[in-house]
Write an enzyme that holds these catalytic residues in place. Structure first.
Site, short mmCIF file in Angstrom:
data_model
loop_
_atom_site.label_atom_id
_atom_site.label_comp_id
_atom_site.label_asym_id
_atom_site.label_seq_id
_atom_site.Cartn_x
_atom_site.Cartn_y
_atom_site.Cartn_z
N GLU A 289 30.07 29.01 36.44
CA GLU A 289 29.17 27.98 37.27
C GLU A 289 29.20 26.71 36.58
O GLU A 289 29.13 26.53 35.46
CB GLU A 289 27.46 28.29 37.30
CG GLU A 289 26.78 27.52 37.93
CD GLU A 289 25.36 27.67 37.93
OE1 GLU A 289 24.63 27.14 38.72
OE2 GLU A 289 24.88 28.27 37.09
N ASP B 168 32.81 18.53 30.24
CA ASP B 168 33.11 17.96 31.35
C ASP B 168 34.02 18.75 32.27
O ASP B 168 35.06 19.09 31.96
CB ASP B 168 33.64 16.52 31.39
CG ASP B 168 33.59 15.74 32.57
OD1 ASP B 168 33.70 16.31 33.81
OD2 ASP B 168 33.42 14.55 32.49
N ASP C 171 25.71 16.96 41.93
CA ASP C 171 25.32 15.59 42.29
C ASP C 171 26.03 15.19 43.59
O ASP C 171 27.42 15.22 43.57
CB ASP C 171 25.65 14.61 41.10
CG ASP C 171 25.21 13.20 41.18
OD1 ASP C 171 25.14 12.89 42.45
OD2 ASP C 171 25.01 12.83 40.13
#
Length: 217
Positions: free
Chosen positions: A46, A98, A120
């Site tokens: 995930e 990241d 986002d």
């Protein structure tokens, strides 16, 4: 959403290097065989796990599979780690990094399922390259997913969903499932759905949840 810094979470993460990989070197692949009990099991990842309700629920339900939660925020990683330790989820690892470097952290053709949950939306055009369904991210997904693997994406943001449909289609992927109101699909589909914190919040207010599954090979 950025979480408020919690000193206890930072300490917990630092105290458990066996469970949390922090800021790995993109130039060096992670040796996952050393990190999980049985590397032969299916691997599900995930990206952007938040507080971890989704990934920890899956790990608890499916001890026969391996899971990796990728989260950039140390506080979020700490919250996931706390649940992992309390629930003794030996099949879950946490990667604080990241996701843009996904293909540097995993071997090609190594992941069975990739999950993007309530990412986002980065609504401004100049931020398009930061969206997790932008073509550069899709390339990484294609590289790291097994030939029979797939991507599962959920959001409450109609703009991001529309963008993602076009981006994934233009990339040449194939859709196995598309829903513009997931929580009103038939019971057979819903019984396999695992809610995130955001999903529960938005759906309880009557907001539609958008979902798609896609394959790249």
């Amino acid at each position: 959403m950025r979480l408020r810094n919690k000193p206890w979470a930072v300490k917990l993460v630092n105290d458990h290097p066996e469970a949390v990989i922090q800021d790995p070197d993109p130039a060096k692949k992670i040796n996952w065989e050393e990190r999980v009990a049985d590397f032969s099991r299916p691997l599900e990842v995930e990206i952007g796990s938040g507080k971890g309700q989704f990934i920890t629920t899956l790990a608890k339900r499916h001890p026969e599979r391996n899971y990796v939660a990728i989260e950039l925020q140390t506080t979020a990683a700490g919250i996931i780690l706390r649940t992992k330790l309390e629930e003794e989820l030996d099949n879950l690892q946490i990667l604080r990094a990241d996701a843009i470097n996904l293909a540097d952290f995993f071997d090609a053709d190594s992941i069975d399922i990739l999950y993007l949950n309530f990412s986002d939306p980065w609504p401004k055009t100049r931020h398009e390259k930061r969206r997790l369904t932008y073509k550069s991210f899709l390339k990484n997904y294609q590289t790291t997913l097994k030939p029979e693997g797939h991507l599962e994406f959920k959001t409450d943001n109609s703009g991001l969903f529309s963008y993602s449909l076009v981006s994934i289609n233009n990339f040449g992927a194939k859709f196995d499932f598309v829903s513009v109101d997931l929580h009103h699909e038939d019971e057979e589909i819903l019984k396999n759905n695992v809610e995130t914190e955001y999903e529960h919040k938005f759906a309880s207010k009557g907001n539609p949840i958008y979902c798609l599954h896609a394959r790249f090979n």
